[in-house]
Write a protein that holds these residues in place. Sequence first.
Motif, short mmCIF file in Angstrom:
data_model
loop_
_atom_site.label_atom_id
_atom_site.label_comp_id
_atom_site.label_asym_id
_atom_site.label_seq_id
_atom_site.Cartn_x
_atom_site.Cartn_y
_atom_site.Cartn_z
N GLU A 86 -2.25 -7.66 2.87
CA GLU A 86 -1.96 -6.39 3.81
C GLU A 86 -2.10 -6.56 5.24
N TRP B 105 -5.46 -9.44 -1.54
CA TRP B 105 -4.85 -8.28 -1.38
C TRP B 105 -4.96 -7.81 0.05
N GLN C 13 -5.42 -3.33 -6.48
CA GLN C 13 -4.78 -2.41 -6.10
C GLN C 13 -4.39 -1.33 -7.54
N ARG D 81 0.79 -1.14 -0.11
CA ARG D 81 -0.26 -0.09 0.09
C ARG D 81 0.87 1.29 0.15
#
Length: 674
Positions: free
Chosen positions: A506, A502, A402, A364
Amino acid sequence: MWLQYEPITEKKVKDQYQRVLRHVVIKEDDPIILSAKNELEIAVKEMLDYEINWAEDVQDANFVIGNKKELAGFLEEGQRCLLADLADEGFIVQTINQKSYLVGNTDAGVMYGIHHFIRLMQMKADPSQLHIADQPKNQFRMINQWDNLDGSVERGYSGKSIFYQNGKIVKDKARIHDYARYLSSIGINSICINNVNVWEEETYFITKKYLPEIKEIADIFSSYAIRLYLSINFASPITIDGLSTADPLDGEVKQWWKDKVAEIYDYIPDFGGFIVKADSEHRPGPFTYNRDHADGANMLAEVLEPYDGKVIWRCFVYNCLQDWRDRATDRARAAYDHFKPLDGRFHENVLLQIKNGPLDFQVREPVSPLLGAMSQTNQLIEFQVAQEYTGQQIDLCYLIPQWKQVLAFDTHIKGPGSTISEIVAGNIHVYKHSGIAAVSNIGNDENWTGHTLAQANLYGYGRLTWDPSLSSQQIAEEWIIQTFGNQKEVLAKIEKMLLSSWKIYENYTAPLGVGWMVTPGIHYGPNIDGYEYSRWGTYHFADREGIGVDRTIETGTGYTSQYEEPNRFIYNILSECPDELLLFFHHVPYKYTLKNGETVIQHIYNTHFKGYEQVEDLMDIWNSLEHVMDNARFKHVQDRLYRQKMNAKEWRDQINSYFYRKSGIADQYNRTIY
Ligand code: GCW
């Protein structure tokens, strides 16, 4: 991968397609058309168990395929208008009065149309009433290989190179040929076949020693409408011919490059141009001679210009020898600080290639403020399909969400609606050239991408560069159906796994946008202070009071000033900053309360416990597919998920223990912290 063309078993669909493909006419006087025709033949044979009956004349055919020039006499006014509104690579597929037409503006357009038609067949769409007009949103749709001549791939997680082996270009080019098929099927039109870090021997790629064989590779890609580029060493004149300098303003150096480029085009008439990583991570560049990036790029641009060649100049330039005491230097600022002042100085055939975030492909990051900030300089955004920091194709991480978030980001550079997607499509500033590039994730592993499910990232990357409006879900569905078939259960479950992956990754890795915390060098697995005590300038500044990097204007590095309003305000003001990027922009105490109501420390614990459990859920979902999955792929993914679980555990425990010890604040729920 997605071109495995499983036989269609539904009789109705099979009959429908066989009817459409009864008498097909296509003129194969061009290598691109020939490749497209071959692809159609393979697909039809394998999916429909049927040999196409090729017709000689347009009149005799019930399916007419060709470019608009050769079919000019047969097209209706409406069709001509449709085509006139589309870009060169655009195409139409239509059925009019029982007759089907697949017409491209160019041969490349015809090829993309054929791939589209094959995809419809794979998706089992009804072919009887087609009304499609399609074109790519982006002009440049590029793949970068980080492959080295010794066969290794920098940041490659799928075996060795398909291009090179033991210091030589591979003799058997079958896989390169297949790769060209895959790439063209998703709309890729440019490829750079060697690592941006150009080492000693690869410097000679632009000499007679290698050009004849590189030409063979270029021909393969050309026949799929993909132009070949090479990464070059800025100091080539010194290394190759012993010149005393590589100063871009030196007459002898210019002449050297002029001759060199002429020689390359002798071999490869449609050569795309050069990619240059200069003055970055110890690579040579114009700084040595007190010249700037524009001087360096323009010198190459001038000699490439007569051949329609391009210079793709990377903006990954920063001081990788930072002193930790120096809190004013901020790696995130670097690309903007270096390049923004040069706006207007670059030639028209130069494109700046800018990573999506200001640091380096973290799970990120905010969007790079350099994107869109130069109104007079062509730009390409760079993504990383290779999962360097996102699980290295051991851990599942579907990256399309993303990239979609990045493309949807509104820079406000020319008011609302100045999204990255519109910027790189050349619709905000009038760029002559622009688009999207990405680092590839393939190698010579049997399944190409290490993790079978990582194929979805390559597939999705191509589809997104063609049409950024496709949703993450649509792309996942297309890919799953083409790869695993269209059984409802398989589709629903794999889709769920991809779309959640994703966020899961994270959750168990670095929190709240702070990034890094990976093992230095290899970039897999946790090492929280690994980069904190090295010179690469990637700090999290965790101490016993708090964590995060102060990048505000008033008390920090001032990085936030590189954004336009309202983004500047949102990122700069603690209370405005979105949780997911909080620690990227601010240093806060562990007890700071996030917008979601949790304290920072409790959020760290919660996400890390949860992330691990979510990996267990992924395993359960996958295990429930055993009865519908072939054994090889089932076992393979099962094994990867197990390794992911081990990794998630390691991250969870290291992160939780580290922050518990630093902060002394216990987990509200008293879960086990080692
Ligand atoms: O992400 C970093 C990688 C390097 C890479 C560099 C770059 C090719 O760790 O391996 O070098 O970025 O993008 O140039």
